[in-house]
Write a protein that holds these residues in place. Structure first.
Motif, short mmCIF file in Angstrom:
data_model
loop_
_atom_site.label_atom_id
_atom_site.label_comp_id
_atom_site.label_asym_id
_atom_site.label_seq_id
_atom_site.Cartn_x
_atom_site.Cartn_y
_atom_site.Cartn_z
N ALA A 176 -17.51 -12.90 -13.97
CA ALA A 176 -16.75 -12.98 -15.21
C ALA A 176 -15.26 -12.71 -15.00
O ALA A 176 -14.53 -12.47 -15.93
CB ALA A 176 -17.31 -11.99 -16.23
N GLU A 177 -14.84 -12.72 -13.75
CA GLU A 177 -13.47 -12.36 -13.41
C GLU A 177 -12.44 -13.26 -14.08
O GLU A 177 -12.60 -14.48 -14.15
CB GLU A 177 -13.32 -12.45 -11.88
N THR A 178 -11.37 -12.65 -14.61
CA THR A 178 -10.27 -13.39 -15.24
C THR A 178 -8.99 -13.13 -14.44
O THR A 178 -8.90 -12.14 -13.72
CB THR A 178 -10.07 -12.94 -16.69
N PRO A 179 -7.99 -14.01 -14.55
CA PRO A 179 -6.75 -13.80 -13.80
C PRO A 179 -6.11 -12.45 -14.13
O PRO A 179 -6.15 -11.99 -15.28
CB PRO A 179 -5.86 -14.96 -14.28
N GLU A 180 -5.54 -11.81 -13.12
CA GLU A 180 -4.93 -10.50 -13.29
C GLU A 180 -3.42 -10.64 -13.49
O GLU A 180 -2.74 -11.24 -12.64
CB GLU A 180 -5.17 -9.64 -12.05
N PRO A 181 -2.85 -10.12 -14.58
CA PRO A 181 -1.39 -10.09 -14.70
C PRO A 181 -0.79 -9.31 -13.54
O PRO A 181 -1.31 -8.26 -13.15
CB PRO A 181 -1.16 -9.36 -16.03
N ARG A 182 0.30 -9.83 -12.98
CA ARG A 182 0.93 -9.21 -11.80
C ARG A 182 2.17 -8.44 -12.22
O ARG A 182 3.03 -8.96 -12.94
CB ARG A 182 1.29 -10.27 -10.76
N ILE A 183 2.26 -7.20 -11.75
CA ILE A 183 3.38 -6.31 -12.07
C ILE A 183 4.08 -5.99 -10.76
O ILE A 183 3.51 -5.33 -9.88
CB ILE A 183 2.90 -5.01 -12.74
N ALA A 184 5.31 -6.46 -10.57
CA ALA A 184 6.08 -6.22 -9.34
C ALA A 184 6.98 -5.01 -9.54
O ALA A 184 7.75 -4.94 -10.51
CB ALA A 184 6.90 -7.43 -8.96
N ILE A 185 6.90 -4.04 -8.63
CA ILE A 185 7.75 -2.85 -8.65
C ILE A 185 8.87 -3.08 -7.64
O ILE A 185 8.62 -3.20 -6.44
CB ILE A 185 6.95 -1.58 -8.27
N VAL A 186 10.11 -3.17 -8.13
CA VAL A 186 11.23 -3.54 -7.27
C VAL A 186 12.37 -2.53 -7.43
O VAL A 186 12.40 -1.73 -8.36
CB VAL A 186 11.74 -4.97 -7.59
N GLY A 187 13.32 -2.61 -6.50
CA GLY A 187 14.48 -1.73 -6.56
C GLY A 187 15.10 -1.56 -5.19
O GLY A 187 14.64 -2.12 -4.21
N ARG A 188 16.13 -0.74 -5.15
CA ARG A 188 16.79 -0.43 -3.88
C ARG A 188 15.88 0.46 -3.02
O ARG A 188 14.90 1.03 -3.52
CB ARG A 188 18.12 0.28 -4.14
N PRO A 189 16.20 0.64 -1.74
CA PRO A 189 15.37 1.53 -0.90
C PRO A 189 15.38 2.97 -1.39
O PRO A 189 16.38 3.45 -1.92
CB PRO A 189 16.03 1.42 0.49
N ASN A 190 14.24 3.63 -1.24
CA ASN A 190 14.10 5.07 -1.51
C ASN A 190 14.38 5.50 -2.95
O ASN A 190 14.82 6.62 -3.19
CB ASN A 190 15.00 5.88 -0.56
N VAL A 191 14.10 4.63 -3.90
CA VAL A 191 14.24 5.04 -5.31
C VAL A 191 12.92 5.57 -5.86
O VAL A 191 12.88 6.07 -6.98
CB VAL A 191 14.75 3.88 -6.20
N GLY A 192 11.83 5.44 -5.08
CA GLY A 192 10.54 5.98 -5.51
C GLY A 192 9.53 4.94 -5.95
O GLY A 192 8.60 5.26 -6.68
N LYS A 193 9.68 3.70 -5.47
CA LYS A 193 8.76 2.64 -5.88
C LYS A 193 7.33 2.93 -5.43
O LYS A 193 6.38 2.82 -6.23
CB LYS A 193 9.22 1.29 -5.30
N SER A 194 7.17 3.29 -4.17
CA SER A 194 5.82 3.54 -3.65
C SER A 194 5.18 4.77 -4.32
O SER A 194 3.97 4.79 -4.58
CB SER A 194 5.86 3.73 -2.13
N SER A 195 5.99 5.79 -4.59
CA SER A 195 5.46 6.98 -5.28
C SER A 195 4.98 6.61 -6.67
O SER A 195 3.95 7.12 -7.14
CB SER A 195 6.54 8.06 -5.36
N LEU A 196 5.70 5.74 -7.35
CA LEU A 196 5.30 5.30 -8.68
C LEU A 196 3.98 4.53 -8.62
O LEU A 196 3.07 4.77 -9.44
CB LEU A 196 6.40 4.42 -9.30
N VAL A 197 3.85 3.64 -7.65
CA VAL A 197 2.61 2.87 -7.52
C VAL A 197 1.44 3.81 -7.23
O VAL A 197 0.36 3.68 -7.83
CB VAL A 197 2.75 1.80 -6.41
#
Length: 328
Positions: A176-197
């Motif tokens: 029953a799988e449906t398409p997943e909306p994609r959310i891209a986390i972007v920014g300059r280096p070391n602003v905390g993107k990976s920590s947020l994810v």
């Protein structure tokens, strides 16, 4: 909350045997960075794929096997180990040109201990020298053994036929799988993107360190929120073009991958460091998302570090942010 709906097909092997090239071939696009430098892939890269209408989650393990001078190798190994523990089928990629080496036996022992099906993929067999030594790889004790050329696509279809034969049956949820909306986390280096994810996923899915450039690939992971399935994409920090050009091939491809993630996203979250404020580069990144027609959310991270800046700080910060991103 992270979600594993699809059966996991995990690529393992020594550095530079062609795992990332095979990953890109099966995924149908350039998702993993390919470079001659051993240990280029740090993150565990995942991409939904399918073969003959059978869906699966393709996983490229980072350089968890083999020696490395990477200061993050310990974290890389831990993330790779988690991917191995979640595998339903392993594709053990070996280098036909180099032949069977002691490190292949070590990897064979590691995957054999999981009790999961293992398919050996002898890569680079478009080279006549590689085909001559193919029989040696049967010593690893796995069947089937498939000869492929990930770069040119030879034998990859045969490999995938063997993979889907060994996958568990589809669940009702997968059907029953449906398409997943994609959310891209972007920014300059070391602003905390990976920590947020990692916070969103409630797990240490992304590599996090104080080293700028820790994230190299665009790494996406499925998760559920309020009964809906989404896919969140952590990207490499995007610096100014001049600095990227001076840095070399790996960062150039990392930034290209981040820009592709913006183009593929439904929503772009631009992470800004509260201690640094909005910059021209933040405006340039937001401009890429705006030109791509993507919805943009501004996330100001590290706000706890500026609480002592006084009552006027918030207004000053907000005014500068609105000025830099006035086109949104």
């Amino acid at each position: 909350m992270a979600s594993k709906q699809l059966p996991a097909v995990v690529l393992v092997g020594r550095p530079n045997v062609g795992k990332s090239t095979l990953f890109n071939r099966v995924a149908g696009r350039r998702r993993a960075i390919v470079a001659p430098t051993a240990g280029t892939t740090r993150d565990v890269i995942q991409e939904p794929a399918n073969w003959r209408t059978v869906p699966f989650l393709l996983t490229d393990t980072a350089g968890m096997f083999g020696r490395s001078e990477d200061p993050l190798q310990k974290i890389v190994h831990e993330h790779g180990r988690k991917a191995v523990s979640n595998a339903d089928v392993f594709v053990f990629v070996v280098d036909g040109r180099e032949g069977l080496v002691p490190a292949d036996y070590e990897i064979a022992s590691a995957v054999r201990s999981t009790g999961r099906p293992v398919i050996v993929a002898i890569n680079k067999t478009d080279d006549r020298r590689a085909r001559a030594g193919s029989l040696d790889f049967y010593e690893l004790g796995f069947e089937p053994v498939v000869e492929i050329s990930a770069e040119h696509g030879q034998g990859v279809g045969d490999l995938l036929d063997e993979v889907i034969e060994r996958l568990p049956a589809k669940t009702e949820e997968q059907k029953a799988e449906t398409p997943e909306p994609r959310i891209a986390i972007v920014g300059r280096p070391n602003v905390g993107k990976s920590s947020l994810v990692n916070r969103v996923l409630h797990q240490d899915r992304m590599l996090v360190s104080e080293l700028a450039g820790t994230t190299r690939d665009a790494v996406d992971t499925g998760f559920r929120w309020h009964q809906r399935q989404f896919r969140i994409v952590d990207t490499a920090g995007i610096r100014k073009p001049g600095r990227v050009a001076r840095s070399g091939q790996v960062e150039a491809v990392s930034v290209l991958s981040a820009r592709r993630a913006i183009a593929d996203a439904d929503v772009v979250v631009l992470v800004i460091d509260a201690t640094l404020g909005a910059s021209d580069q933040d405006g340039a990144i937001a401009g890429e998302a705006e030109r791509a027609g993507r919805s943009v959310i501004i996330a100001v991270n590290k706000w706890d570090l500026v609480k002592g800046e006084g009552q006027d700080f918030s207004k000053t910060f907000d005014d500068k942010l609105r000025f830099q991103l006035k086109f949104l």
